[in-house]
Design a protein around this motif. Structure first.
Motif, mmCIF file in Angstrom:
data_model
loop_
_atom_site.group_PDB
_atom_site.id
_atom_site.type_symbol
_atom_site.label_atom_id
_atom_site.label_comp_id
_atom_site.label_asym_id
_atom_site.label_seq_id
_atom_site.Cartn_x
_atom_site.Cartn_y
_atom_site.Cartn_z
ATOM 1 N N LEU A 36 -9.480 -1.756 -0.418
ATOM 2 C CA LEU A 36 -10.114 -0.463 -0.140
ATOM 3 C C LEU A 36 -11.476 -0.424 -0.811
ATOM 4 O O LEU A 36 -11.579 -0.434 -2.033
ATOM 5 C CB LEU A 36 -9.234 0.682 -0.663
ATOM 6 N N PHE A 86 -1.431 5.097 3.757
ATOM 7 C CA PHE A 86 -1.788 6.326 3.057
ATOM 8 C C PHE A 86 -1.335 7.564 3.830
ATOM 9 O O PHE A 86 -1.009 8.589 3.239
ATOM 10 C CB PHE A 86 -3.296 6.391 2.824
ATOM 11 N N ASP A 137 -13.817 4.814 1.471
ATOM 12 C CA ASP A 137 -12.862 5.851 1.879
ATOM 13 C C ASP A 137 -13.400 6.731 3.001
ATOM 14 O O ASP A 137 -12.638 7.466 3.626
ATOM 15 C CB ASP A 137 -12.528 6.766 0.690
ATOM 16 N N CYS A 151 0.820 -1.212 0.000
ATOM 17 C CA CYS A 151 0.000 0.000 0.000
ATOM 18 C C CYS A 151 0.851 1.259 0.000
ATOM 19 O O CYS A 151 0.448 2.276 -0.566
ATOM 20 C CB CYS A 151 -0.944 -0.002 1.193
ATOM 21 N N ARG A 163 -7.471 -0.477 -4.172
ATOM 22 C CA ARG A 163 -8.790 -0.700 -4.781
ATOM 23 C C ARG A 163 -8.755 -1.893 -5.734
ATOM 24 O O ARG A 163 -9.701 -2.674 -5.794
ATOM 25 C CB ARG A 163 -9.236 0.550 -5.532
ATOM 26 N N ARG A 211 -3.610 4.125 -3.116
ATOM 27 C CA ARG A 211 -5.040 3.804 -3.136
ATOM 28 C C ARG A 211 -5.443 3.023 -4.378
ATOM 29 O O ARG A 211 -6.346 2.188 -4.324
ATOM 30 C CB ARG A 211 -5.866 5.086 -3.041
#
Length: 206
Positions: free
Chosen positions: A96, A136, A99, A82, A91, A87
């Protein structure tokens, strides 16, 4: 599995007793399950723990270590992916899906990374959002490596305790293993259903 081997000094060869293949299999299962969330990692630790209880309670230390190490390595792999892929990769891998609540997770993680990681490991569905938020957010590698270690150890200890209870209640090893696995799966599914219900109905109260 092979029976316990008594060494020349009278001690028991714990590794031979439980079986290197079983410990390696547990380690690999938990590692894979940390990256591919559909693998029932908690049930694996509980099942092997129940089996170990019937052979030698001292072997539980090896099960705890294998479970914690697998969880740690798997979390590290997901975190690294990650951090690199961001992101978009999360996904693509279906890690993910929502959000909306990552912002709140990032705030908690920023304030207290150790506590947040500890709690996330014990809550069904809580680990992945926290790992994603950490990646993130750009949580420092050293902070993540240090904070995630006790989280994985505690997680392994909790599921091992479930397996130990199952192993101590039933006379036959297979009965303890089956009871521990079923208990973990049912509890995990129930907690997951409650968590999903609360996400869809924010105003609901237990």
């Amino acid at each position: 599995m092979p029976a316990a081997t008594t060494l020349s000094d009278g001690t028991v060869d714990a590794t031979t007793s439980l079986g290197l293949a079983t410990l390696a299999g547990l380690f690999l299962t938990v590692t894979l399950g940390a990256i591919v969330p559909v693998v029932p990692t908690g049930a694996a630790v509980s099942g092997v723990g129940a089996f170990a209880w019937h052979h030698d309670p001292l072997l539980l230390v090896l099960v705890l270590t294998a479970g914690a190490a697998g969880a740690y390595l798997g979390d590290l792999g997901m975190y690294a992916l990650c951090r690199v892929g961001g992101r978009a990769l999360a996904r693509r891998l279906r890690w993910l899906r929502d959000d909306d609540h990552l912002g709140a997770v990032e705030e908690r993680l920023h304030r207290n990374p150790v506590q947040t990681l500890l709690v996330s490991r014990l809550l069904p569905g809580g680990r992945i959002p926290v790992l994603l938020a950490a990646a993130f957010l750009g949580l420092d590698w050293r902070t993540f490596l240090v904070a995630n270690a006790p989280a994985c150890a505690l997680w392994s200890a909790v599921y091992l305790a479930v397996g130990t209870v199952g192993g101590s209640v039933f006379a036959e090893p297979w009965q303890g293993v089956l009871a521990a696995v079923v208990l973990v799966l049912v509890a995990t599914q129930a907690a997951g259903l409650v968590s999903r219900y609360r996400l869809k109905h924010p105003g609901a109260r237990s």
